[in-house]
Write a protein that holds these residues in place. Structure first.
Motif, short mmCIF file in Angstrom:
data_model
loop_
_atom_site.label_atom_id
_atom_site.label_comp_id
_atom_site.label_asym_id
_atom_site.label_seq_id
_atom_site.Cartn_x
_atom_site.Cartn_y
_atom_site.Cartn_z
N PHE A 38 0.80 -1.23 0.00
CA PHE A 38 0.00 0.00 0.00
C PHE A 38 0.83 1.28 0.00
CE2 PHE A 38 -0.10 -1.98 4.24
CZ PHE A 38 0.61 -1.05 4.96
N THR A 39 2.15 1.16 -0.17
CA THR A 39 2.96 2.38 -0.27
C THR A 39 3.70 2.50 -1.61
OG1 THR A 39 4.88 1.31 0.74
CG2 THR A 39 3.42 2.49 2.23
N SER A 40 3.85 1.38 -2.33
CA SER A 40 4.75 1.39 -3.49
C SER A 40 4.18 1.98 -4.76
CB SER A 40 5.24 -0.03 -3.79
OG SER A 40 6.01 -0.53 -2.73
N HIS A 88 -1.64 5.54 -5.47
CA HIS A 88 -2.64 4.86 -4.64
C HIS A 88 -2.06 4.65 -3.24
CE1 HIS A 88 -3.91 3.71 -8.73
NE2 HIS A 88 -5.13 3.59 -8.23
N GLY A 89 -2.92 4.22 -2.35
CA GLY A 89 -2.46 3.82 -1.03
C GLY A 89 -2.04 4.98 -0.14
N PHE A 90 -1.04 4.72 0.66
CA PHE A 90 -0.56 5.69 1.66
C PHE A 90 0.87 6.10 1.33
CE2 PHE A 90 -3.43 2.71 3.72
CZ PHE A 90 -4.26 3.52 4.47
#
Lengths: 399, 399
Positions: A261-263, A267-269
């Motif tokens: 969820f970071t890469s 998207h993501g955080f």
């Protein structure tokens, strides 16, 4: 006002960010506003989300124009726990197209509900007796399928090399060959024999509701630190461990699974929010994150921001940043420059792959750290430091 | 062999997938192989990860050639819990560039260690007495900042409209106006008075280690189902709730926050793995996921695969698929076609926005379901069904 302010990066082909921002602020709080009778507006006012700012970045991507928008969510809408806050600010919204949660700001009264690190940088310096320089940490290598004696050799060599903190591999779970308990006993014994104040971060694993009891049992066996795969469990689980007074050792947050969820870029955080700000808030004494140097590399800017959020002035103790992967002794000057003295130099291959073994690798790192601390170049120091010389020959200097 | 087989989608500019796959299989298990003495190879053999297959998809993206590779991880390397498995198969790897975890296959003995749904499709049909058609579910609307009487009106209207399951909004937490306990009491009373067998899924929220006790307390107050924001907590927390015999009600997994790790095309986890396979394995009786129709839409293929994984033949009971968002009565024929009878038709605005209120919205949905079940078109049925007619006028038919 008691609130959390979320910063999102999002995109719009028509650049109509006002409408989008208003839609989020209302949709994630009270639902509708303009069509409500005055009395209901009065009643709902303190629950209404609000648009704080909209800043177009000036960049245009395949997804449209880019902007950072900030929305304030009243704390009246959620309980003071990270699951509730994450669901509020990025529950449904995470599923709504191309959007990335960049940052969260908590009002003081809300921030106070979270523990932050139990020990932090200062507490870890006290426990290890190491001041004025980065700590040197190393990881066990290739221990899956190996027995305790194999780990013991590695541990002794690492301590002999002057390593300050040794950590388990995050993929080493409770197993018959090297159980949690046996590893703890081994660690206590070997560290005691070494006469050093080194820490050994044992991987705390298993079912969620067993973790606290297991961690407490580990304390009785002499645990000095725990490694925790927080993102395979949940930030709130980390927080519960950090809040537990019967677990009086520092906790090291591992970034395993967080790349999911970071890469991705849009998207993501943001990495710095998750691995810098939130793990600190939840109570991590150390935060591991990919260094900007290795093959598994994080963008330099994200890595620096992560360290910054772990250390910046706040109501919490400081979390030790641990930029990891691809670290060898020749990188020590770069690490000093990028991450400063309040960071951990963490290596696996850069310790174990040394021609003189892990002890040599440990010494080479400590020699490099001493050199930089004394204002000398590694090349100079290597002239009468055999281990450092061998490391520089093998891995070179710089990135 | 006891193992988990992971399928990854990854990219390589040179199409050198063999090397990449071998690197993963070894790097995430025993580390090295070819340079080991024979005796150590014998000892480590049962811990060694293996490449099962490499399939180039034929697509070429900005990231390079695309391939799906499958790697087998021996269960000897991890404990039988989802945190350990996720860290093994996608811990460090999630941080390693552009890679997406598409699927996980568990050997039978390993799969047996997970509970699956306690009730599943069949158990929920028994509890609601609804057979031969999809169930109709609706959600409270705009209840933040509102009191119990506001919720009571909505609940009565929804039940009056023939709604089978009512659920809390996922952003409704424990709060002074409508506490968990008060909502439960209200639900029990209103459902009892309605004489129906409807379920009310109350949002189970709070700190992780309080959840079980809170859920048990809720049971005493008459809880009939729980909504759970599993991805704000952790899959293992869901599993612990599902395994608890003192929580004898179905659990509804909400996808809040999951977009952070499913929405990017080439990173994170596939939607069907997370919202289909893993939540089922961990024990969700229902799984909500974005429908392919609304503004917050999931790709049709991913939505269908998610439902398929929730229902496919396995050692677990079936999880009810709940495609959500953008649902109105005119979509019922499409929902039947895409998701079949064993699914839940779930609406918010499509119930509450009906000209005759939530009761009218509920009736319109039930009339649409009856029509399709009887093999009639909605237009035909609407001729002598006022609520359905009004719904079709407002929202039209089809997607």
């Amino acid at each position: 006002m008691s609130e959390v302010i979320a910063t999102y990066r999002l995109f719009d082909r028509n650049g109509n960010f006002e409408k989008k921002a208003e839609g989020i602020a209302l949709g994630l709080t009270i639902g509708s506003w303009t069509d409500l009778p005055h009395l209901e507006q009065e009643q709902l006012k303190k629950h209404k989300g609000g648009v704080v700012s909209i800043q177009e970045t000036g960049r245009e991507t395949a997804e449209g124009k880019e902007a950072d928008i900030t929305i304030a969510y009243p704390a009246a809408n959620f309980s003071a726990d990270l699951p509730a806050i994450l669901v509020t600010v990025f529950g449904k919204l995470s599923l709504d197209g191309v959007i990335r949660l960049m940052d969260l700001d908590f009002s003081h009264d809300l921030a106070k509900r979270f523990p932050g690190p139990k020990y932090g940088v200062e507490g870890i310096r006290e426990r290890t007796g190491v001041y004025g320089r980065p700590l040197v940490m190393s990881i066990f290598k290739g221990v899956i399928g190996r027995d305790l004696s194999y780990m013991e050799k590695q541990l002794r060599a690492q301590l002999e090399g002057g390593i300050d903190i040794v950590k388990d591999d995050e993929i080493l779970f409770d197993n018959k060959l090297t159980s949690f308990e046996e590893r703890l006993k081994l660690g206590q014994q070997v560290i005691a024999e070494s006469g050093k104040k080194a820490l050994y971060a044992v991987n705390l694993t298993g079912r969620t509701s067993d973790l606290k009891e297991k961690a407490r049992r580990g304390i009785e066996l002499g645990a000095t630190a725990y490694l925790f795969n927080v993102f395979a469990y949940g930030l709130d689980v980390l927080q519960e461990l950090a809040e537990d007074r019967d677990i009086p050792v520092p906790i090291m947050a591992h970034p395993a699974v967080s790349g999911a969820f970071t890469s991705a870029p849009y998207h993501g955080f943001s990495t710095e929010l998750m691995l810098g700000k939130l793990v600190r808030m939840a109570g991590a004494d150390f935060t591991l994150f990919p260094s900007p140097y290795g093959s598994v590399a994080l963008e330099r800017e994200a890595a620096l921001k992560t360290a910054e959020m772990a250390l910046e002035e706040s109501i919490y103790k400081q979390t030790f940043p641990v930029p990891s992967a691809g670290i060898h002794p020749g990188l020590v000057p770069v690490l000093f420059e990028d991450f400063g003295i309040d960071s951990i130099i963490n290596a696996g291959g850069g310790v174990h792959g040394h021609p003189n073994g892990a002890a040599g690798g440990g010494r080479a790192f400590r020699q490099a750290v001493d050199a930089v601390t004394a204002g000398r170049t590694l090349e100079e120091a290597a002239k009468n430091r055999e281990d450092l010389r061998a490391a520089l020959e093998l891995w070179g200097t710089g990135k």
